[in-house]
Design a protein around this motif. Structure first.
Motif, mmCIF file in Angstrom:
data_model
loop_
_atom_site.group_PDB
_atom_site.id
_atom_site.type_symbol
_atom_site.label_atom_id
_atom_site.label_comp_id
_atom_site.label_asym_id
_atom_site.label_seq_id
_atom_site.Cartn_x
_atom_site.Cartn_y
_atom_site.Cartn_z
ATOM 1 N N LEU A 1 0.830 -1.208 0.000
ATOM 2 C CA LEU A 1 0.000 0.000 0.000
ATOM 3 C C LEU A 1 0.863 1.256 0.000
ATOM 4 C CD1 LEU A 1 -2.757 -1.107 2.548
ATOM 5 C CD2 LEU A 1 -3.090 -0.667 0.107
ATOM 6 N N ARG A 2 1.930 1.244 0.759
ATOM 7 C CA ARG A 2 2.806 2.408 0.784
ATOM 8 C C ARG A 2 3.505 2.616 -0.552
ATOM 9 N NH1 ARG A 2 5.497 1.591 6.825
ATOM 10 N NH2 ARG A 2 3.740 2.494 8.001
ATOM 11 N N GLU A 3 3.910 1.511 -1.173
ATOM 12 C CA GLU A 3 4.534 1.621 -2.488
ATOM 13 C C GLU A 3 3.565 2.179 -3.516
ATOM 14 O OE1 GLU A 3 5.952 -2.256 -3.362
ATOM 15 O OE2 GLU A 3 7.733 -2.112 -2.068
ATOM 16 N N ALA A 4 2.275 1.913 -3.324
ATOM 17 C CA ALA A 4 1.257 2.429 -4.249
ATOM 18 C C ALA A 4 0.820 3.847 -3.903
ATOM 19 C CB ALA A 4 0.047 1.498 -4.254
ATOM 20 N N GLY A 5 1.415 4.427 -2.872
ATOM 21 C CA GLY A 5 1.070 5.791 -2.503
ATOM 22 C C GLY A 5 -0.154 5.908 -1.633
ATOM 23 N N ARG A 6 -0.627 4.827 -1.060
ATOM 24 C CA ARG A 6 -1.797 4.871 -0.176
ATOM 25 C C ARG A 6 -1.343 5.112 1.269
ATOM 26 N NH1 ARG A 6 -6.375 2.628 -2.577
ATOM 27 N NH2 ARG A 6 -6.096 2.734 -4.830
ATOM 28 N N HIS A 7 -2.102 5.921 1.981
ATOM 29 C CA HIS A 7 -1.791 6.222 3.375
ATOM 30 C C HIS A 7 -2.635 5.324 4.286
ATOM 31 C CE1 HIS A 7 0.607 9.738 2.292
ATOM 32 N NE2 HIS A 7 -0.361 10.090 1.458
ATOM 33 N N VAL A 8 -1.948 4.399 4.953
ATOM 34 C CA VAL A 8 -2.635 3.466 5.848
ATOM 35 C C VAL A 8 -3.165 4.237 7.051
ATOM 36 C CG1 VAL A 8 -2.375 1.423 7.311
ATOM 37 C CG2 VAL A 8 -1.215 1.543 5.091
ATOM 38 N N GLY A 9 -4.418 4.016 7.374
ATOM 39 C CA GLY A 9 -5.057 4.716 8.474
ATOM 40 C C GLY A 9 -5.825 5.933 8.022
ATOM 41 N N GLN A 10 -5.567 6.398 6.796
ATOM 42 C CA GLN A 10 -6.301 7.539 6.246
ATOM 43 C C GLN A 10 -7.051 7.132 4.988
ATOM 44 O OE1 GLN A 10 -3.522 10.749 5.672
ATOM 45 N NE2 GLN A 10 -2.769 10.673 7.785
#
Length: 400
Positions: free
Chosen positions: A219-228
């Protein structure tokens, strides 16, 4: 005193020849590198140590043939019982458990016709998904495991689907994927595939915390912010989850207590000389949440505690009392009843002798008390005067 001076130690081989078993319990684990396996074996070891038993550990690495081999080898080594950390239920394993000559207890799974100690996986997953839904997540995907494993593969998936159905969503249409192993690499691979299939997802539930860590990386590699942007949750309450930022929503199982309960059941069955079907198999127990707000994910990391369900086995000391009653009935009635151990015979014989001696002494005391009462009753009655016998007068001058 003589034993202390001479340093005498009982010969284990001689004891085995006499009793047919040793104070060892075999433990068959699917993977000793797993955190949950480590927690369960820690509980088993602590309980066995308290009862002066040793643990014989076998690691199968999810190899079904090796699992069957350990079952056979441990019986040949005269272990008192076997604890199987269950994974896959196959016809070959079912037959091996049926033919097992020593008590067997299974943890983590609900196998047929064998004592089981397990957690409520379905309720745990449902409550976790429900908390995610409560925080506004609607496009939830699931990363699960192989459905050959009923607990992690089937029960946890069905728990997530139950929560979606209760919220008015179609749980059967939930996007999901099965990972080949509970590793970070598999979690990352599955998450990347789900991002392609469902680019607008806003919630991810993973079968374990380790898989969730891999999903977080993707998810981080895809630019997604975990928790948001995306909510992320796993199962297992791994220590690493609390060290990450943001923290990981997870479910805590009482795995150490599962091991302790399984060891207590195995030792109890061994002491009573019971076979594999010694304990009834019934599921019971409810999910008891234990919420810990740590911040970061889903507006606060939620940690749940799933209650222990002891395979329908009540607390072991209640079983001990029930079985002692059965043994007493056999002793008094002379009727052979099943699952009564040889170890109870001698204490029961002593108890019967003590009861007989106690009854005899009580009867003697009652008899003595009755005699004393009779004596007192006679002493209180007035004595009747007897008539004076006539006096005989003799005249010495009278010749005979």
């Amino acid at each position: 005193e003589v034993v202390e001076k001479t340093g005498y130690r009982p010969d284990t081989a001689a004891q085995t020849l006499r009793t047919g078993k040793v104070n060892q319990v075999g433990v068959i684990a699917p993977s000793i590198g797993s955190q949950s396996v480590g927690q369960i074996t820690a509980g088993i070891a602590s309980e066995l140590d308290a009862k002066s038993y040793l643990m014989l550990l076998g690691n199968t690495e999810l190899d079904a043939q090796r699992e069957l081999g350990y079952l056979t080898a441990m019986q040949r080594n005269h272990v008192a019982g076997i604890i199987l950390l269950g994974s896959y239920y196959t016809p070959q394993l079912a037959q091996a458990l049926k033919n097992c000559r020593v008590p067997v207890v299974v943890t983590g799974q609900r196998f047929q016709d064998v004592a089981c100690v397990y957690n409520d996986d379905r309720t745990a997953a449902r409550e976790l998904a429900q908390r995610m839904l409560d925080h506004g997540r609607r496009r939830i995907v699931y990363i699960g495991g192989t459905e050959r494993d009923d607990a992690t593969g089937v029960q946890r998936r069905e728990g997530v689907q139950d929560a979606l159905n209760a919220a008015g969503l179609n749980g059967e249409q939930m996007p999901r994927i099965c990972c080949n192993a509970f590793t970070m690499e598999e979690g990352q691979r599955c998450m990347q595939e789900l991002l392609v299939r469902c680019p607008d997802l806003d919630g991810v539930v993973c079968v374990t915390d380790t898989v969730a860590f891999g999903a977080m990386r993707a998810l981080r590699e895809a630019g997604r912010h975990v928790g948001q942007d995306v909510g992320l949750a796993g199962v297992g309450d791994s220590w690493a989850g609390s060290m990450m930022e943001p923290g990981l929503a997870t479910v805590r199982f009482y795995q150490k207590q599962v091991g302790q309960e399984a060891a207590a059941c195995a030792v109890l069955g061994a002491c009573l000389g019971a076979g594999r079907a010694f304990f009834p198999v019934r599921g019971r127990g409810a999910f008891l949440p234990d919420v810990l707000l740590m911040g970061g994910l889903l507006l606060g990391t939620q940690s749940y505690a799933a209650s222990l369900s002891a395979g329908g086995v009540p607390r072991w000391y209640m079983l001990a009392a029930a079985i002692a009653g059965i043994a007493l009935a056999e002793h008094l009635l002379g009727v052979p009843l099943r699952a009564v151990g040889r170890v109870l015979r001698r204490p029961l014989d002593g108890l019967a002798k003590y009861a007989a001696a106690h009854a005899q002494a009580r009867a003697a005391r009652k008899k003595a008390a009755k005699e004393r009462r009779n004596e007192k009753r006679l002493a209180k009655k007035p004595k009747k005067s007897l008539p004076t016998p006539p006096r005989m007068l003799y005249n010495s001058n009278v010749s005979k």
